[in-house]
Design an enzyme around this catalytic site. Structure first.
Site, PDB file in Angstrom:
ATOM      1  N   ASP A  15       0.840  -1.196   0.000  1.00 29.54           N
ATOM      2  CA  ASP A  15       0.000   0.000   0.000  1.00 29.54           C
ATOM      3  C   ASP A  15       0.874   1.243   0.000  1.00 29.54           C
ATOM      4  O   ASP A  15       0.563   2.240  -0.645  1.00 29.54           O
ATOM      5  CB  ASP A  15      -0.873   0.042   1.260  1.00 29.54           C
ATOM      6  CG  ASP A  15      -1.964  -1.006   1.199  1.00 29.54           C
ATOM      7  OD1 ASP A  15      -2.029  -1.718   0.179  1.00 29.54           O
ATOM      8  OD2 ASP A  15      -2.728  -1.109   2.181  1.00 29.54           O
ATOM      9  N   GLU A  95     -30.907 -14.112  -9.693  1.00 26.24           N
ATOM     10  CA  GLU A  95     -29.880 -13.294  -9.025  1.00 26.24           C
ATOM     11  C   GLU A  95     -30.471 -12.742  -7.745  1.00 26.24           C
ATOM     12  O   GLU A  95     -31.683 -12.667  -7.601  1.00 26.24           O
ATOM     13  CB  GLU A  95     -29.495 -12.094  -9.914  1.00 26.24           C
ATOM     14  CG  GLU A  95     -28.801 -12.487 -11.190  1.00 26.24           C
ATOM     15  CD  GLU A  95     -28.814 -11.361 -12.225  1.00 26.24           C
ATOM     16  OE1 GLU A  95     -29.197 -10.227 -11.900  1.00 26.24           O
ATOM     17  OE2 GLU A  95     -28.445 -11.650 -13.372  1.00 26.24           O
ATOM     18  N   LYS A  97     -31.510  -9.688  -5.368  1.00 22.84           N
ATOM     19  CA  LYS A  97     -31.908  -8.300  -5.635  1.00 22.84           C
ATOM     20  C   LYS A  97     -31.147  -7.420  -4.657  1.00 22.84           C
ATOM     21  O   LYS A  97     -31.376  -7.457  -3.450  1.00 22.84           O
ATOM     22  CB  LYS A  97     -33.419  -8.136  -5.456  1.00 22.84           C
ATOM     23  CG  LYS A  97     -33.908  -6.781  -5.919  1.00 22.84           C
ATOM     24  CD  LYS A  97     -35.418  -6.756  -6.064  1.00 22.84           C
ATOM     25  CE  LYS A  97     -35.892  -5.546  -6.834  1.00 22.84           C
ATOM     26  NZ  LYS A  97     -35.578  -4.286  -6.183  1.00 22.84           N
ATOM     27  N   ASP A  99     -29.848  -4.236  -2.730  1.00 19.70           N
ATOM     28  CA  ASP A  99     -30.542  -3.049  -2.265  1.00 19.70           C
ATOM     29  C   ASP A  99     -29.595  -1.849  -2.252  1.00 19.70           C
ATOM     30  O   ASP A  99     -28.967  -1.539  -1.254  1.00 19.70           O
ATOM     31  CB  ASP A  99     -31.093  -3.310  -0.851  1.00 19.70           C
ATOM     32  CG  ASP A  99     -32.188  -2.320  -0.511  1.00 19.70           C
ATOM     33  OD1 ASP A  99     -32.628  -1.581  -1.414  1.00 19.70           O
ATOM     34  OD2 ASP A  99     -32.597  -2.283   0.666  1.00 19.70           O
ATOM     35  N   GLU A 155     -25.840  -2.229  -9.594  1.00 23.16           N
ATOM     36  CA  GLU A 155     -26.319  -1.619  -8.368  1.00 23.16           C
ATOM     37  C   GLU A 155     -25.119  -1.155  -7.549  1.00 23.16           C
ATOM     38  O   GLU A 155     -24.276  -1.970  -7.165  1.00 23.16           O
ATOM     39  CB  GLU A 155     -27.123  -2.674  -7.591  1.00 23.16           C
ATOM     40  CG  GLU A 155     -28.062  -2.120  -6.578  1.00 23.16           C
ATOM     41  CD  GLU A 155     -29.402  -1.664  -7.172  1.00 23.16           C
ATOM     42  OE1 GLU A 155     -29.552  -1.623  -8.419  1.00 23.16           O
ATOM     43  OE2 GLU A 155     -30.293  -1.338  -6.373  1.00 23.16           O
ATOM     44  N   TYR A 207     -25.320  -6.255 -13.240  1.00 22.20           N
ATOM     45  CA  TYR A 207     -26.294  -7.306 -13.503  1.00 22.20           C
ATOM     46  C   TYR A 207     -26.930  -7.249 -14.882  1.00 22.20           C
ATOM     47  O   TYR A 207     -27.825  -8.027 -15.174  1.00 22.20           O
ATOM     48  CB  TYR A 207     -27.388  -7.341 -12.431  1.00 22.20           C
ATOM     49  CG  TYR A 207     -28.052  -6.000 -12.184  1.00 22.20           C
ATOM     50  CD1 TYR A 207     -28.762  -5.353 -13.189  1.00 22.20           C
ATOM     51  CD2 TYR A 207     -27.962  -5.391 -10.934  1.00 22.20           C
ATOM     52  CE1 TYR A 207     -29.360  -4.135 -12.954  1.00 22.20           C
ATOM     53  CE2 TYR A 207     -28.563  -4.172 -10.697  1.00 22.20           C
ATOM     54  CZ  TYR A 207     -29.254  -3.543 -11.707  1.00 22.20           C
ATOM     55  OH  TYR A 207     -29.827  -2.338 -11.485  1.00 22.20           O
ATOM     56  N   LYS A 270     -34.992 -13.855 -14.118  1.00 21.01           N
ATOM     57  CA  LYS A 270     -34.978 -13.374 -15.496  1.00 21.01           C
ATOM     58  C   LYS A 270     -35.018 -14.559 -16.466  1.00 21.01           C
ATOM     59  O   LYS A 270     -34.430 -15.599 -16.184  1.00 21.01           O
ATOM     60  CB  LYS A 270     -33.694 -12.571 -15.772  1.00 21.01           C
ATOM     61  CG  LYS A 270     -33.481 -11.423 -14.824  1.00 21.01           C
ATOM     62  CD  LYS A 270     -32.109 -10.769 -14.998  1.00 21.01           C
ATOM     63  CE  LYS A 270     -31.979  -9.645 -13.972  1.00 21.01           C
ATOM     64  NZ  LYS A 270     -30.653  -9.008 -13.976  1.00 21.01           N
ATOM     65  N   LYS A 294     -39.786 -10.597  -3.484  1.00 17.10           N
ATOM     66  CA  LYS A 294     -39.258  -9.870  -2.323  1.00 17.10           C
ATOM     67  C   LYS A 294     -39.471 -10.673  -1.054  1.00 17.10           C
ATOM     68  O   LYS A 294     -40.560 -11.177  -0.816  1.00 17.10           O
ATOM     69  CB  LYS A 294     -39.983  -8.536  -2.181  1.00 17.10           C
ATOM     70  CG  LYS A 294     -39.724  -7.603  -3.352  1.00 17.10           C
ATOM     71  CD  LYS A 294     -38.694  -6.568  -2.981  1.00 17.10           C
ATOM     72  CE  LYS A 294     -39.149  -5.222  -3.462  1.00 17.10           C
ATOM     73  NZ  LYS A 294     -38.900  -4.139  -2.671  1.00 17.10           N
ATOM     74  N   CYS A 388     -32.377  16.126  33.178  1.00 14.38           N
ATOM     75  CA  CYS A 388     -31.476  15.003  32.941  1.00 14.38           C
ATOM     76  C   CYS A 388     -31.813  13.849  33.894  1.00 14.38           C
ATOM     77  O   CYS A 388     -31.866  14.051  35.107  1.00 14.38           O
ATOM     78  CB  CYS A 388     -30.030  15.444  33.142  1.00 14.38           C
ATOM     79  SG  CYS A 388     -28.862  14.083  32.984  1.00 14.38           S
ATOM     80  N   CYS A 391     -28.637  13.472  36.379  1.00 13.04           N
ATOM     81  CA  CYS A 391     -28.148  14.467  37.341  1.00 13.04           C
ATOM     82  C   CYS A 391     -29.180  15.543  37.653  1.00 13.04           C
ATOM     83  O   CYS A 391     -28.920  16.434  38.454  1.00 13.04           O
ATOM     84  CB  CYS A 391     -26.846  15.094  36.853  1.00 13.04           C
ATOM     85  SG  CYS A 391     -27.069  16.212  35.458  1.00 13.04           S
ATOM     86  N   CYS A 406     -27.974  17.590  28.135  1.00 15.56           N
ATOM     87  CA  CYS A 406     -27.764  17.951  29.522  1.00 15.56           C
ATOM     88  C   CYS A 406     -26.517  18.830  29.547  1.00 15.56           C
ATOM     89  O   CYS A 406     -25.441  18.386  29.156  1.00 15.56           O
ATOM     90  CB  CYS A 406     -27.540  16.703  30.376  1.00 15.56           C
ATOM     91  SG  CYS A 406     -26.855  17.120  31.991  1.00 15.56           S
ATOM     92  N   CYS A 412     -22.130  15.727  35.313  1.00 10.19           N
ATOM     93  CA  CYS A 412     -23.103  14.674  35.013  1.00 10.19           C
ATOM     94  C   CYS A 412     -22.368  13.338  34.839  1.00 10.19           C
ATOM     95  O   CYS A 412     -21.553  13.178  33.920  1.00 10.19           O
ATOM     96  CB  CYS A 412     -23.883  15.062  33.757  1.00 10.19           C
ATOM     97  SG  CYS A 412     -25.107  13.848  33.256  1.00 10.19           S
TER      98      CYS A 412
END
Ligand code: IVH
Length: 652
Positions: A15, A95, A97, A99, A155, A207, A270, A294, A388, A391, A406, A412
């Protein structure tokens, strides 16, 4: 090297070497902008600012998929397909799905020329510069089978662990955590500064492939071609001959998907043959050759038994729903976040309500709504606390912020204990011989009220604590002692200054080098630092201005905690120049300029750019300007020659 690393999963350089090369390339491109290639690796780190994204039309509209939640509806889909094709001779390609956020990537002659969001399906935003920061998206593809022009779709997503880290960082900065990975991905891709997008470590699964003369007859061949061209394709796909095989795939992934590196919410089914896809065609909104199954959202209904309030280390109050235990996505849920007073008001919560809890990509489950049909008239709206819970101090609300605070910073208990917990955590001082319980004991006995107090703890004081024996006492002291070697950037993070997370602390430490430089920096000097904005700058100014913090710093200094920055990639040759600062000017016989800098640093010295009264040496080479000499003489800075410098180094 990028190609090897992200497309071939191999790496031939460290790196460090890679960063050096990238730095060199950035410099060359700055000097010769005309030579900057559109697929230059520097694009990965971003840096371009787009005020407003251009709206562009999609060559092929980006449609959506029709959804189903049931096996029966899937079987109906299969019947429609058979009827539409007039045969049962077809295959499915399944496949996950994903998100995230749909992206369209256009390549011309192998070069990525455009990255566009879905938008309304007809036109989207041109976010090419941001897309280029997604490291697994090739900026150029080569090879015999690469179509002249093609569009790859996929995606974009934020991997779960990246999302988790990002939120941990936000929480430790006292910022509201992001709600879920999808919205965060979407927000990230629309950011104006691509260098921030680069830091979001987004990824992308491809995809689909569009274009003329692609040389593929099936979707699975298209996926194969995408893989061959070096795109990132999720290895979770499967070809299925019948709808019952599809159902098996669905059942298999229902729980397996939870272990994937990204959020998924279903399966996309598909038709594999492209000719058959064309035969089936589209409705106005979606293809007839595909459907999404789903998985049911993971939510449950349970009773809200109580609301409790947590006080964080900065005094921020978080209301928490205490729930009748309920099983959700494989775990028993008893508590859920309610964020702040506005959220309670929005939900119009009453104690005793039946509430819906949901667990998506979030860290903690959340209350999404109330079952009003189950509400009885005796339930009254929740009244938010005004004092609070720890305290008793009256709470305040800062202008424009949702949270209550607070203000009793010094007195506190959870704020005091929270600051110490923050200080000792792994990312900060890494004192793992101390835990939450020990901090509690130390605080109760009045032994520790701030991080600096840790350094004056004695054997006897610890030994008398409940549960401590000889070995554990020595261990604790050893841990505290070892923390004196923790680098400055971690110490700075550990101080718990608002908005100063680990990354910001690293930036500040590398830039200002010492806590004194940082604490003396003006607002304008602070915002000059790349990525330090006004919000962070004001927070730093406020923190360093407070008397108790000045006192804390001086006690940490006395204890021997690291308050200056040490470049970590240098092998320390000696400490002959420890604490000495140098300004280099002119040309030298035995060294190039960068080489000279390295030599100074690796022997413990510091190289700075401006001559001031605090400077130790002006290292004068050939052709040094007279103004520099004059200034150094006036300020009483010692001027040394290259020979004298060499003599300093041979002293050891
Ligand atoms: S294919 C005609 N495959 O779901 C649309 N989409 O509701 C064909 N998505 O906008 C899309 N994973 O953002 C396809 N494996 C996958 C997908 C996928 C997620 C998203 C995509 C699309 C939306 C459609």
């Amino acid at each position: 090297y990028n190609f090897q690393y992200y497309q071939k999963d191999t790496s031939e350089v460290s790196d460090f070497e890679f960063d050096k090369l990238l730095e060199e390339l950035t410099k060359l491109e700055d000097e010769h902008p005309e030579l900057k290639a559109p697929d230059s690796p520097t694009q990965r780190v971003g840096g371009t600012i787009t005020k407003e994204f251009d709206t562009v039309y999609h060559k092929y509209p980006m449609l959506s998929l029709s959804n189903t939640y049931s096996k029966e509806e899937l079987e109906d889909f299969d019947k429609r397909v058979a009827k539409g094709l007039g045969t049962t001779d077809y295959e499915y390609f399944c496949e996950l799905k994903f998100d995230g956020v749909a992206l369209s990537l256009t390549y011309e002659n192998g070069l990525l020329t455009r990255g566009v969001t879905r938008g309304d399906g007809t036109r989207g935003d041109d976010i090419t510069n941001n897309v280029k920061t997604i490291r697994t998206i090739p900026l150029r593809v080569n090879g015999a089978n690469v179509p002249e022009i093609f569009e790859a779709r996929g995606e974009a997503f934020m991997p779960k662990d990246v999302f988790k880290n990002l939120n941990e960082e936000r929480i430790s900065n006292n910022e509201e955590p992001y709600a879920n990975a999808r919205n965060t991905t979407s927000g990230s891709l629309k950011m104006q500064d691509s260098s921030i997008v680069a830091k979001r470590y987004l990824d992308c699964y491809l995809y689909s492939l569009n274009g003329d003369n692609l040389g593929v007859d099936t979707h699975s061949e298209a996926i194969g071609l995408l893989e061959k061209m070096g795109f990132n394709v999720s290895p979770t796909y499967r070809k299925c001959k019948t709808i019952s095989e599809v159902l098996t795939y669905i059942a298999e992934w229902e729980t397996k998907r939870l272990d994937l590196p990204l959020e998924t919410d279903g399966i996309v089914i598909k038709i594999n043959s492209i000719a058959q896809q064309q035969e089936l065609g589209f409705t106005a909104k979606s293809p007839r050759w595909a459907i999404a199954y789903k998985y049911k959202a993971e939510n449950a209904a349970t009773r809200l038994e109580n609301i409790t309030y947590q006080v964080g280390r900065t005094g921020a109050i978080t209301p928490v729903a205490e729930l009748e235990p309920v099983l959700l996505a494989g775990t028993t849920v008893k508590r859920a976040s309610l964020h702040n007073a506005n959220e309670i008001e929005r939900l119009d919560l009453r104690l005793g309500d039946m509430v819906f809890v949901e667990k998506g990509g979030e860290i903690i489950p959340k209350v999404t709504g109330v079952d009003l049909t189950a509400r009885t008239p005796d339930l009254t709206p929740v009244e938010y606390i005004t004092e609070c819970p720890e305290c008793g101090t009256a709470l305040i609300r800062h202008e424009g912020e949702a949270a209550h605070y607070c203000p009793n910073v010094k007195g506190c208990p959870p704020q005091i204990k929270g600051r110490i917990e923050h200080f000792i955590q792994r990312k900060a001082m890494d004192i793992d011989s101390i835990g939450e319980r020990t901090i509690h004991l130390l605080y109760e006995k009045g032994l520790v009220k701030s991080p600096a107090d840790l350094y004056s703890l004695t054997y006897d004081e610890i030994f008398q604590l409940e549960g401590f024996k000889d070995l554990s006492t020595k261990n604790l002291l050893k841990g505290i002692e070892a923390s004196k070697e923790i680098p400055f950037e971690s110490v700075l993070f550990g101080l718990g200054i608002r908005f100063v997370g680990k990354t910001v602390a690293e930036k500040l430490a590398a830039y200002f080098k010492t806590i004194d430089n940082l604490s003396n920096a003006s607002f304008d000097q602070l915002i000059e630092v790349p990525e330090i904005g006004e919000r962070i700058a004001s927070s730093l100014i406020t923190w360093f201005n407070a008397e108790e913090n000045k006192e804390e710093i001086s006690r940490l200094r006395e204890a021997g905690v690291q308050l200056s920055f040490v470049e970590d990639d240098l092998e320390q040759a000696s400490d002959l120049l420890n604490g000495k600062s140098f300004v280099i000017s002119g040309v030298f016989e035995g060294y190039g300029r960068d080489e000279l800098k390295e030599v100074i640093k690796s022997n413990g010295g510091k190289v700075i750019s401006a001559i001031s009264g605090k400077l130790d040496f002006l290292l004068a080479g050939d052709k040094m300007g007279p103004a520099k000499r004059e200034k150094a003489e006036k300020l009483g800075v010692k001027i040394i020659t290259e020979q004298e410098f060499n003599a300093m180094l041979s002293e050891g």
